[in-house]
Design a protein around this motif. Structure first.
Motif, PDB file in Angstrom:
ATOM      1  N   CYS A  79      42.094  49.684 -95.489  1.00  0.00           N
ATOM      2  CA  CYS A  79      43.273  49.853 -94.656  1.00  0.00           C
ATOM      3  C   CYS A  79      43.142  48.929 -93.448  1.00  0.00           C
ATOM      4  N   SER A  80      44.019  49.095 -92.460  1.00  0.00           N
ATOM      5  CA  SER A  80      43.994  48.213 -91.301  1.00  0.00           C
ATOM      6  C   SER A  80      42.712  48.339 -90.493  1.00  0.00           C
ATOM      7  N   GLU A  81      42.043  49.493 -90.559  1.00  0.00           N
ATOM      8  CA  GLU A  81      40.838  49.721 -89.753  1.00  0.00           C
ATOM      9  C   GLU A  81      39.550  49.505 -90.532  1.00  0.00           C
ATOM     10  N   PHE A  82      39.599  49.672 -91.859  1.00  0.00           N
ATOM     11  CA  PHE A  82      38.378  49.605 -92.659  1.00  0.00           C
ATOM     12  C   PHE A  82      38.539  48.681 -93.862  1.00  0.00           C
ATOM     13  N   ILE A  83      37.412  48.113 -94.295  1.00  0.00           N
ATOM     14  CA  ILE A  83      37.332  47.359 -95.537  1.00  0.00           C
ATOM     15  C   ILE A  83      36.484  48.179 -96.500  1.00  0.00           C
ATOM     16  N   ALA A  84      37.007  48.461 -97.666  1.00  0.00           N
ATOM     17  CA  ALA A  84      36.278  49.255 -98.662  1.00  0.00           C
ATOM     18  C   ALA A  84      36.022  48.400 -99.899  1.00  0.00           C
ATOM     19  N   LEU A  85      34.766  48.367-100.333  1.00  0.00           N
ATOM     20  CA  LEU A  85      34.356  47.593-101.505  1.00  0.00           C
ATOM     21  C   LEU A  85      33.602  48.523-102.451  1.00  0.00           C
ATOM     22  N   GLN A  86      33.936  48.478-103.718  1.00  0.00           N
ATOM     23  CA  GLN A  86      33.265  49.346-104.677  1.00  0.00           C
ATOM     24  C   GLN A  86      33.080  48.630-106.003  1.00  0.00           C
ATOM     25  N   SER A  87      31.877  48.801-106.572  1.00  0.00           N
ATOM     26  CA  SER A  87      31.567  48.259-107.891  1.00  0.00           C
ATOM     27  C   SER A  87      30.745  49.293-108.643  1.00  0.00           C
ATOM     28  N   PHE A  88      30.299  48.934-109.820  1.00  0.00           N
ATOM     29  CA  PHE A  88      29.485  49.858-110.618  1.00  0.00           C
ATOM     30  C   PHE A  88      28.170  50.188-109.920  1.00  0.00           C
ATOM     31  N   SER A  89      27.640  49.234-109.122  1.00  0.00           N
ATOM     32  CA  SER A  89      26.299  49.389-108.559  1.00  0.00           C
ATOM     33  C   SER A  89      26.271  49.769-107.081  1.00  0.00           C
ATOM     34  N   GLU A  90      27.431  49.757-106.400  1.00  0.00           N
ATOM     35  CA  GLU A  90      27.402  50.095-104.977  1.00  0.00           C
ATOM     36  C   GLU A  90      28.795  50.427-104.449  1.00  0.00           C
ATOM     37  N   ARG A 126      33.863  48.783 -90.877  1.00  0.00           N
ATOM     38  CA  ARG A 126      34.966  48.622 -89.934  1.00  0.00           C
ATOM     39  C   ARG A 126      35.428  47.163 -89.946  1.00  0.00           C
ATOM     40  N   ARG A 127      36.737  46.986 -89.981  1.00  0.00           N
ATOM     41  CA  ARG A 127      37.280  45.632 -90.041  1.00  0.00           C
ATOM     42  C   ARG A 127      36.924  44.830 -88.794  1.00  0.00           C
ATOM     43  N   ASP A 128      36.853  45.489 -87.623  1.00  0.00           N
ATOM     44  CA  ASP A 128      36.537  44.757 -86.400  1.00  0.00           C
ATOM     45  C   ASP A 128      35.049  44.426 -86.274  1.00  0.00           C
ATOM     46  N   CYS A 129      34.234  44.907 -87.203  1.00  0.00           N
ATOM     47  CA  CYS A 129      32.805  44.571 -87.221  1.00  0.00           C
ATOM     48  C   CYS A 129      32.447  43.665 -88.397  1.00  0.00           C
ATOM     49  N   HIS A 130      33.445  43.316 -89.184  1.00  0.00           N
ATOM     50  CA  HIS A 130      33.209  42.470 -90.351  1.00  0.00           C
ATOM     51  C   HIS A 130      32.889  41.050 -89.913  1.00  0.00           C
ATOM     52  N   SER A 131      31.790  40.507 -90.412  1.00  0.00           N
ATOM     53  CA  SER A 131      31.373  39.139 -90.103  1.00  0.00           C
ATOM     54  C   SER A 131      30.406  38.682 -91.184  1.00  0.00           C
ATOM     55  N   PRO A 132      30.155  37.374 -91.295  1.00  0.00           N
ATOM     56  CA  PRO A 132      29.159  36.902 -92.280  1.00  0.00           C
ATOM     57  C   PRO A 132      27.789  37.536 -92.055  1.00  0.00           C
ATOM     58  N   ALA A 133      27.388  37.707 -90.780  1.00  0.00           N
ATOM     59  CA  ALA A 133      26.078  38.290 -90.491  1.00  0.00           C
ATOM     60  C   ALA A 133      26.009  39.749 -90.937  1.00  0.00           C
ATOM     61  N   MET A 134      27.088  40.503 -90.710  1.00  0.00           N
ATOM     62  CA  MET A 134      27.109  41.901 -91.127  1.00  0.00           C
ATOM     63  C   MET A 134      27.087  42.013 -92.649  1.00  0.00           C
ATOM     64  N   MET A 135      27.815  41.143 -93.322  1.00  0.00           N
ATOM     65  CA  MET A 135      27.830  41.195 -94.777  1.00  0.00           C
ATOM     66  C   MET A 135      26.480  40.805 -95.358  1.00  0.00           C
TER      67      MET A 135
END
Length: 488
Positions: free
Chosen positions: A251-262, A267-276
């Motif tokens: 949603c506008s505040e969060f990024i949600a990712l889901q797969s078979f293994s995880e 938080r969208r405002d904390c999303h960055s290459p370093a965090m990922m």
């Protein structure tokens, strides 16, 4: 202002297809009235629905609302016109137009902050209520005009040169003139439902101020505190259930990712290459950080990402049998994630949860990780038992302890391990940490039983002199746990 030639220029089609990947600054190629403006900031982005931009043209600023659906544009225009007819203060419209593929409204940019912003700057609860009371004359005027703002909250009131100006016109609806008392009470309840539950003791003051401005004896007879309180409680529960779903999805505040293994939420405002990168290998980040705890059940480390301090907690699987027991249950990380946002929803202070990752094999849950903002302070045990320097005056801290217990009661939550080391004293207030065992209660009996345990655990944690201090300090609260009902 930088030269426009170096900025990307977007058409209506570009904006529609960009989704959440859109970044400012940029220029627009939508309509002649907008071509001279630059977008400096994206204020709101709902893909395929609405885009709100802060624009600049020389020294002039404006707010542009772009609508990808004609019905949303029409609702905004209709609501603005209703407020204008009722002579209620609104932002001026500079230009508006409906095209086949995109509709827009260009508003005057008001030099002011929302009541929600000012609310956060206030030093105490009564000061915050005094701020809320400023909105009641405008609310009463709307109701006398037969108008209702269906999505009313403090962000919809801008304070400009000591005058309140209404925004968000799409939720303005026309009813009977004046509005029927039952609808007026419900709309007031909706506004109060935006506040944490411990503000219920201010409802009489708020209702009296509202009735004074409504100047309607029917309202004075129809609006009563018990009914209003019940409505607020019901609306707050609906708000929480809605927000609880948001913290688990994209949603506008969060990024949600889901797969078979995880499964990962960030938080969208904390999303960055370093965090990922950290979330790709959280064990490496833990090992490279400063260990705060190395236990069988959990490992905790202090780390730094993008010049911000975080605490990462790994919830360990202690062995094969433990793994089997936990495989299909909600992870402790997810319980803490949910509990953290419940406390924030209730206006309580806790380190902000920024990301969660669960390792999975399909529906089978394995190890899980929780990342929260680090807070700089001393725990309550250190302050009282070790004599550590206290970030706030001790008399203030005592009142914060009382307020925290009272807020847990009104918010219907218990902690489960309520000891001094799980309360961090900061200049901003008491931060509650270690939320693995926190419980949300639906009935008074279980809540009071759990809070009695929390209170006993809290007092038992200290030395005898401090125990006597807290027993006296919290005697009134302890008495409330023996009462037959819970107010608010």
């Amino acid at each position: 202002m930088p030269a426009t030639t170096s900025l990307p220029c977007y058409t209506a089609c570009d904006l529609t297809e960009a989704g959440r990947q859109l970044t400012a600054p940029f220029t627009l190629d939508i309509a002649p009235a907008l071509n001279a403006w630059q977008c400096q900031q994206i204020l709101r982005l709902l893909p395929q629905k609405r885009l709100v931009l802060k624009l600049q043209n020389g020294d002039e600023q404006a707010i542009l609302k772009l609508f990808f659906r004609a019905k949303d544009y029409q609702r905004e225009i209709d609501g603005w016109q209703l407020l204008q007819q009722a002579e209620l203060p609104t932002a001026d419209i500079i230009a508006h137009h409906a095209q086949d593929d995109l509709q827009y409204i260009l508003f005057q940019c008001i030099d002011g902050q929302s009541l929600a912003h000012h609310w956060q700057q206030q030093g105490g609860k009564q000061q915050q209520i005094d701020l809320l009371l400023r909105a009641l004359p405008t609310l009463a005027q709307m109701h006398r005009a037969g108008l209702i703002q269906a999505d009313i909250h403090l962000d919809n009131f801008l304070l400009h040169q000591n005058q309140l100006i209404l925004i968000d016109y799409a939720s303005i609806k026309q009813g009977d003139k004046p509005l029927k008392p039952a609808l007026a009470q419900h709309n007031l309840a909706f506004l109060l439902a935006q506040l944490p539950s411990y503000y219920a003791r201010f409802y009489p003051q708020i209702v009296n101020q509202y009735i004074l401005n409504a100047s309607d004896q029917d309202y004075a007879k129809a609006i009563n505190i018990p009914d209003l309180t019940a409505q607020v409680s019901s609306l707050r529960e609906k708000r929480w259930l809605h927000f609880e779903k948001k913290i688990a999805r994209d949603c506008s505040e969060f990024i949600a990712l889901q797969s078979f293994s995880e499964r990962t939420v960030i938080r969208r405002d904390c999303h960055s290459p370093a965090m990922m990168a950290l979330l790709d290998n959280p064990d490496l980040a833990i090992a490279d950080g400063h260990y705060l705890k190395q236990g069988n059940s959990a490992t905790v480390s202090l780390i730094s990402i993008d010049n911000q301090a975080y605490v990462i907690k790994r919830y360990n699987i202690k062995g094969f049998v433990h793994g089997i027991k936990r495989a299909l249950r909600v992870t402790r990380a997810w319980s803490s994630w949910r509990s953290g946002y419940k406390l924030i929803f209730e206006g309580l202070t806790t380190p902000l949860p920024v990301a969660i990752k669960e390792q999975r094999i399909g529906v089978i849950r394995r190890q899980a990780y929780l990342i929260c903002r680090a807070v700089d302070g001393k725990d309550l045990w250190q302050v009282y038992n070790d004599g550590e320097a206290c970030p706030v005056d001790k008399t203030v801290l005592d009142q914060q302890v009382i307020a925290l217990f009272e807020a847990m009661l009104s918010s219907r939550v218990s902690h489960g391990d309520f000891k001094g080391t799980n309360l961090i004293v900061t200049a901003e207030g008491l931060n509650v940490i270690d939320l693995d065992a926190m419980t949300l209660h639906n009935d008074d009996k279980s809540l009071k039983k759990a809070l009695k345990k929390d209170l006993a655990r809290f007092i038992r944690n200290f030395e005898p002199v401090q125990q006597q201090h807290f027993e006296l300090l919290l005697s009134d609260f302890s008495g409330k746990l023996d009462e037959s009902s819970i107010a608010g």
